[in-house]
Design an enzyme around this catalytic site. Structure first.
Site, PDB file in Angstrom:
ATOM      1  N   HIS A  32       0.844  -1.191   0.000  1.00  0.00           N
ATOM      2  CA  HIS A  32       0.000   0.000   0.000  1.00  0.00           C
ATOM      3  C   HIS A  32       0.886   1.251   0.000  1.00  0.00           C
ATOM      4  O   HIS A  32       1.274   1.741   1.070  1.00  0.00           O
ATOM      5  CB  HIS A  32      -0.907   0.007   1.226  1.00  0.00           C
ATOM      6  CG  HIS A  32      -1.841  -1.172   1.297  1.00  0.00           C
ATOM      7  ND1 HIS A  32      -1.407  -2.418   1.663  1.00  0.00           N
ATOM      8  CD2 HIS A  32      -3.170  -1.269   1.041  1.00  0.00           C
ATOM      9  CE1 HIS A  32      -2.438  -3.256   1.630  1.00  0.00           C
ATOM     10  NE2 HIS A  32      -3.513  -2.584   1.260  1.00  0.00           N
ATOM     11  N   HIS A  72      -1.959  -0.773   7.132  1.00  0.00           N
ATOM     12  CA  HIS A  72      -1.671  -1.155   5.748  1.00  0.00           C
ATOM     13  C   HIS A  72      -0.520  -0.325   5.185  1.00  0.00           C
ATOM     14  O   HIS A  72       0.193  -0.772   4.296  1.00  0.00           O
ATOM     15  CB  HIS A  72      -2.911  -1.011   4.873  1.00  0.00           C
ATOM     16  CG  HIS A  72      -3.507   0.352   4.902  1.00  0.00           C
ATOM     17  ND1 HIS A  72      -4.443   0.725   5.847  1.00  0.00           N
ATOM     18  CD2 HIS A  72      -3.305   1.451   4.121  1.00  0.00           C
ATOM     19  CE1 HIS A  72      -4.796   1.983   5.637  1.00  0.00           C
ATOM     20  NE2 HIS A  72      -4.112   2.442   4.607  1.00  0.00           N
ATOM     21  N   ASP A 161      -9.154   7.409   7.153  1.00  0.00           N
ATOM     22  CA  ASP A 161     -10.612   7.428   7.033  1.00  0.00           C
ATOM     23  C   ASP A 161     -11.212   6.087   7.414  1.00  0.00           C
ATOM     24  O   ASP A 161     -12.260   6.022   8.062  1.00  0.00           O
ATOM     25  CB  ASP A 161     -11.009   7.789   5.598  1.00  0.00           C
ATOM     26  CG  ASP A 161     -10.675   9.234   5.245  1.00  0.00           C
ATOM     27  OD1 ASP A 161     -11.179  10.131   5.941  1.00  0.00           O
ATOM     28  OD2 ASP A 161      -9.922   9.468   4.279  1.00  0.00           O
ATOM     29  N   ILE A 193     -10.048   9.367   0.445  1.00  0.00           N
ATOM     30  CA  ILE A 193     -10.054   8.272  -0.526  1.00  0.00           C
ATOM     31  C   ILE A 193     -10.161   6.943   0.217  1.00  0.00           C
ATOM     32  O   ILE A 193      -9.463   6.707   1.213  1.00  0.00           O
ATOM     33  CB  ILE A 193      -8.764   8.273  -1.379  1.00  0.00           C
ATOM     34  CG1 ILE A 193      -8.731   9.505  -2.286  1.00  0.00           C
ATOM     35  CG2 ILE A 193      -8.652   6.997  -2.215  1.00  0.00           C
ATOM     36  CD1 ILE A 193      -9.794   9.526  -3.364  1.00  0.00           C
ATOM     37  N   HIS A 266      -3.894   3.558  -3.551  1.00  0.00           N
ATOM     38  CA  HIS A 266      -4.035   2.970  -2.219  1.00  0.00           C
ATOM     39  C   HIS A 266      -3.285   1.657  -2.032  1.00  0.00           C
ATOM     40  O   HIS A 266      -2.411   1.558  -1.173  1.00  0.00           O
ATOM     41  CB  HIS A 266      -5.511   2.746  -1.890  1.00  0.00           C
ATOM     42  CG  HIS A 266      -5.748   1.971  -0.627  1.00  0.00           C
ATOM     43  ND1 HIS A 266      -5.590   2.525   0.626  1.00  0.00           N
ATOM     44  CD2 HIS A 266      -6.094   0.673  -0.427  1.00  0.00           C
ATOM     45  CE1 HIS A 266      -5.843   1.605   1.542  1.00  0.00           C
ATOM     46  NE2 HIS A 266      -6.157   0.473   0.930  1.00  0.00           N
ATOM     47  N   GLU A 415     -17.734  -3.081  24.470  1.00  0.00           N
ATOM     48  CA  GLU A 415     -16.952  -4.315  24.614  1.00  0.00           C
ATOM     49  C   GLU A 415     -15.727  -4.358  23.708  1.00  0.00           C
ATOM     50  O   GLU A 415     -14.637  -4.749  24.150  1.00  0.00           O
ATOM     51  CB  GLU A 415     -17.832  -5.549  24.339  1.00  0.00           C
ATOM     52  CG  GLU A 415     -18.853  -5.841  25.413  1.00  0.00           C
ATOM     53  CD  GLU A 415     -20.169  -5.137  25.186  1.00  0.00           C
ATOM     54  OE1 GLU A 415     -21.127  -5.424  25.921  1.00  0.00           O
ATOM     55  OE2 GLU A 415     -20.255  -4.293  24.251  1.00  0.00           O
ATOM     56  N   PHE A 441     -21.496 -11.893  24.954  1.00  0.00           N
ATOM     57  CA  PHE A 441     -20.977 -10.702  24.294  1.00  0.00           C
ATOM     58  C   PHE A 441     -19.494 -10.824  23.957  1.00  0.00           C
ATOM     59  O   PHE A 441     -18.879  -9.849  23.509  1.00  0.00           O
ATOM     60  CB  PHE A 441     -21.236  -9.468  25.156  1.00  0.00           C
ATOM     61  CG  PHE A 441     -22.698  -9.234  25.422  1.00  0.00           C
ATOM     62  CD1 PHE A 441     -23.642  -9.434  24.421  1.00  0.00           C
ATOM     63  CD2 PHE A 441     -23.141  -8.858  26.678  1.00  0.00           C
ATOM     64  CE1 PHE A 441     -24.992  -9.246  24.666  1.00  0.00           C
ATOM     65  CE2 PHE A 441     -24.492  -8.667  26.930  1.00  0.00           C
ATOM     66  CZ  PHE A 441     -25.425  -8.860  25.925  1.00  0.00           C
ATOM     67  N   HIS A 477     -29.247 -14.180  25.357  1.00  0.00           N
ATOM     68  CA  HIS A 477     -28.245 -14.029  26.404  1.00  0.00           C
ATOM     69  C   HIS A 477     -27.682 -15.371  26.883  1.00  0.00           C
ATOM     70  O   HIS A 477     -26.911 -15.398  27.841  1.00  0.00           O
ATOM     71  CB  HIS A 477     -28.840 -13.267  27.597  1.00  0.00           C
ATOM     72  CG  HIS A 477     -28.932 -11.792  27.375  1.00  0.00           C
ATOM     73  ND1 HIS A 477     -29.607 -11.240  26.312  1.00  0.00           N
ATOM     74  CD2 HIS A 477     -28.409 -10.747  28.072  1.00  0.00           C
ATOM     75  CE1 HIS A 477     -29.519  -9.917  26.369  1.00  0.00           C
ATOM     76  NE2 HIS A 477     -28.793  -9.595  27.429  1.00  0.00           N
ATOM     77  N   ARG A 523     -23.517 -18.045  36.242  1.00  0.00           N
ATOM     78  CA  ARG A 523     -24.456 -17.197  36.984  1.00  0.00           C
ATOM     79  C   ARG A 523     -25.020 -17.972  38.170  1.00  0.00           C
ATOM     80  O   ARG A 523     -25.232 -17.409  39.250  1.00  0.00           O
ATOM     81  CB  ARG A 523     -25.594 -16.758  36.066  1.00  0.00           C
ATOM     82  CG  ARG A 523     -26.722 -15.991  36.777  1.00  0.00           C
ATOM     83  CD  ARG A 523     -27.814 -15.631  35.776  1.00  0.00           C
ATOM     84  NE  ARG A 523     -28.883 -14.845  36.359  1.00  0.00           N
ATOM     85  CZ  ARG A 523     -30.028 -15.344  36.813  1.00  0.00           C
ATOM     86  NH1 ARG A 523     -30.238 -16.660  36.761  1.00  0.00           N
ATOM     87  NH2 ARG A 523     -30.960 -14.557  37.316  1.00  0.00           N
TER      88      ARG A 523
END
Length: 664
Positions: A32, A72, A161, A193, A266, A415, A441, A477, A523
């Site tokens: 790149h 990159h 970006d 870009i 790029h 997270e 999660f 969950h 739990r």
């Protein structure tokens, strides 16, 4: 040296970044070039003037950290490290992207001197930089005194970006602004870009306004105005209460007559004709390959001596500080030089007896407090779930902009950024971070957990509510595939303790590891059970141990291997089955499978059928049982209702396991 001469030398450095990048990418036929050419002046300023570092000692504790989040553009970093004097030769640059070279396609931590973190997945480097800035503030509050500042450095980063489009950057930036990380300075390569073309296709927001809303100082100038960048960097350093985003209006592939400002710059080699035209345009002989301007070489030779003297001055300050503060110096050795390992033997874990019943998340909380009381480098927090994860450390204070010595970080519901920030904290040095959320999660943080493993970053993941026994919260969950998914990450040690005693040892095991560990915790309450192996704590570190031999005596007819809450289930099932059953608790399948055959056969004798039980998907367990048909697991999503009723409805009961035992 006059400022004009400085600028002339910096321009020579920028010119060399462009030529080295084009030639390396062309030689590799891969890479790149656009970003390095577009940001070459900033690179020259960073390594030639702004960064406080020492190429002769890349691990100097008080160095400024630099993170190339836009990984990159790795030749940007490699060319500068080479010229600055790190152990990265011109031959290494010529081997860009080749097997076993020091210059891989994206920067890799621990592989190339001067690379602070592995970057490439966009936005994660940004979040790592936030973590490094958190670490600097924590350690400065811990060790600096009114007379000596031994922790006093900045964290710099470059984002593009793409980094700012990724959601992780929003999470990390929001928290950084809230925490007031004034020693975090990020340069934004605003070239407008993306791979598909102009960023107008998908990214038209007002980035400066967004960051101002986050609580950042926002500055801007041209990427080719050396004086402007210099002023912006100084202004950023002067604001100690806010992180700073410096928006640099840039041109991707700057200097290339045919490709500058286009998506074609790029991610592909320019080709010999365009490289020759670019070299001619920037004043370099088109025939010169891997050209480094002599003025750049002379400049960095002098700069290396100056930077070595800067470290020597710090070393004297450090010695004066150590003499005046022997207690702090001892803690420095524990936190920044690995001495914490000697303290593990001093940790007094809570004691339990058979029959005590509590959730492993509760036992984890108690163990965490015991470990934190002894290890000063253990810090961390939860994604707004501390009361459920049992990860609060109120006795050690909260980390805030006004109380930076606190050891609990309130990450908020973020997270992915939480995990990537923890990676940055770990890589900075001096801290062993933990992060916490619900097991389900772990999908949200998985990309960062993968990088924890890739970098061997010692982050502890506290993942509670680990099965369908979450109950009423229902299938959204109730994790089914998540424990197994974590096991598939090479280098991630997954520990699923079966009772409170195992949970305490699991925390010690996490502190003993050199890489990431995931704790899978319940739990629901689990009983503490007797353990047939008198050396079970040592065996546990090998992945598994003997819990119970057949009540009838003699050799077992069946071995039941279980993890976590299913060990108690296995003990009930063994009794119900009426067969001669051995029960084995396997806290870590991957640790067990890494052991020698003699140890494995001592628990799983040849010729004796093996049944496994885990409240999750059955995939992966055939390596233990020989067949998925011998696994009591769950290959479908859960249900909403009280935990016991959900288990019964899904056929996940002691009787179901007993029937499986009787059938082999």
């Amino acid at each position: 040296m006059t400022q004009i001469m400085d600028n002339t030398a910096l321009e020579a450095v920028a010119r060399s970044v462009r030529t080295l990048t084009m030639d390396a990418v062309q030689a590799a036929n891969s890479g790149h070039p656009g970003m390095p050419l577009g940001m070459a002046e900033l690179g020259a300023l960073l390594y030639g003037e702004i960064l406080n570092h020492n190429p002769r000692n890349p691990q100097w504790e008080n160095r400024d950290r630099f993170v190339l989040s836009a990984g990159h553009g790795s030749m940007f970093l490699y060319s500068l490290l080479h010229m600055a004097g790190y152990d990265l030769s011109l031959e290494d640059l010529k081997a860009f992207r080749q097997l076993d070279s020091k210059t891989p396609g994206h920067p890799e931590y621990g592989h190339t001197p001067g690379v602070e973190t592995t970057t490439g997945p966009l936005g994660q480097g940004f979040a790592n930089a936030v973590g490094m800035a958190v670490a600097e503030q924590m350690l400065a509050a811990r060790f600096n005194t009114p007379h000596h500042r031994v922790v006093d450095h900045y964290t710099y980063g470059i984002v593009g970006d793409g980094c700012l489009m990724e959601g992780i950057s929003s999470e990390a930036s929001s928290l950084a602004g809230h925490l007031g990380l004034g020693k975090l300075i990020v340069f934004y390569d605003s070239n407008k870009i993306s791979i598909e073309g102009s960023t107008d296709l998908a990214f038209t927001e007002d980035v400066a306004a967004r960051y101002a809303a986050y609580g950042w100082q926002v500055l801007s100038c041209s990427a080719y105005d050396i004086e402007g960048i210099r002023r912006a960097a100084g202004e950023a350093r002067n604001d100690t209460r806010r992180p700073t985003l410096v928006v640099l209006e840039s041109v991707i592939g700057q200097g290339s007559p045919g490709k500058a400002g286009s998506a074609a710059a790029h991610g592909a080699p320019f080709g010999d004709e365009e490289i020759a035209a670019t070299k001619e345009a920037i004043g370099v002989d088109p025939q010169a390959m891997f050209y480094v301007d002599p003025r750049a070489q002379e400049f960095f030779a002098r700069r290396r001596d100056e930077l070595a003297q800067t470290q020597e001055k710090w070393e004297q300050t450090f010695q004066d500080w150590a003499t005046a503060n022997p207690g702090l110096h001892a803690q420095w050795k524990e936190m920044l030089q690995g001495g914490y390992r000697e303290l593990l033997k001093d940790i007094a874990l809570p004691q339990y007896k058979p029959g005590d019943t509590l959730a492993t998340r509760q036992a984890s909380g108690a163990a965490l407090k015991a470990v934190a009381a002894v290890l000063p480098n253990l810090v961390g927090g939860s994604a707004d779930l501390a009361p459920s994860n049992n990860t609060a450390l109120p006795e050690h204070g909260d980390f805030t902009r006004d109380t930076p010595a606190g050891r609990t970080v309130h990450f908020g519901v973020r997270e992915l950024a939480m995990a990537a920030i923890a990676n940055g904290m770990a890589l900075h040095g001096g801290l062993r971070p933990f992060v916490a959320t619900f097991m389900v999660f772990s999908d949200y943080l998985r990309p960062a957990a993968r990088l924890s493993a890739l970098m061997k970053a010692p982050v502890t993941y506290v993942l509670t509510h680990d099965s369908i026994f979450v109950g009423e919260d229902g299938p959204t969950h109730q994790p089914i595939e998540h424990v197994e998914a974590l096991r598939t990450i090479p280098g991630m040690v997954v520990l699923r303790p079966a009772d409170a005693e195992e949970t305490g040892e699991a925390w010690l095991m996490a502190m003993e590891q050199d890489g990431p560990v995931a704790l899978a915790l319940t739990r629901q309450g689990l009983p503490v059970f007797p353990k047939a192996d008198p050396s079970w704590r040592e065996s546990l570190r090998r992945g598994a141990y003997l819990v119970q031999e057949p009540a009838q005596g003699g050799l077992p007819e069946v071995v039941v291997v279980a993890t976590g809450s299913e060990v108690s289930l296995a003990l009930k099932a063994a009794e119900l089955s009426g067969r001669a059953v051995r029960v084995v608790s396997m806290i870590s399948r991957e640790l067990f499978e890494a052991q020698d055959e003699a140890f494995r056969r001592s628990l799983l004798p040849q010729g004796v059928p093996v049944v496994a039980a885990e409240a999750g998907v059955t995939s992966g367990w055939a390596s233990i049982t020989g067949s998925r048909d011998r696994v009591l697991g769950l290959d479908r999503f859960g249900l909403s209702g009280p935990a016991a009723q959900v288990a019964s409805a899904m056929g996940f009961t002691a009787q179901a396991l007993a029937d499986l035992i009787k059938g082999v």
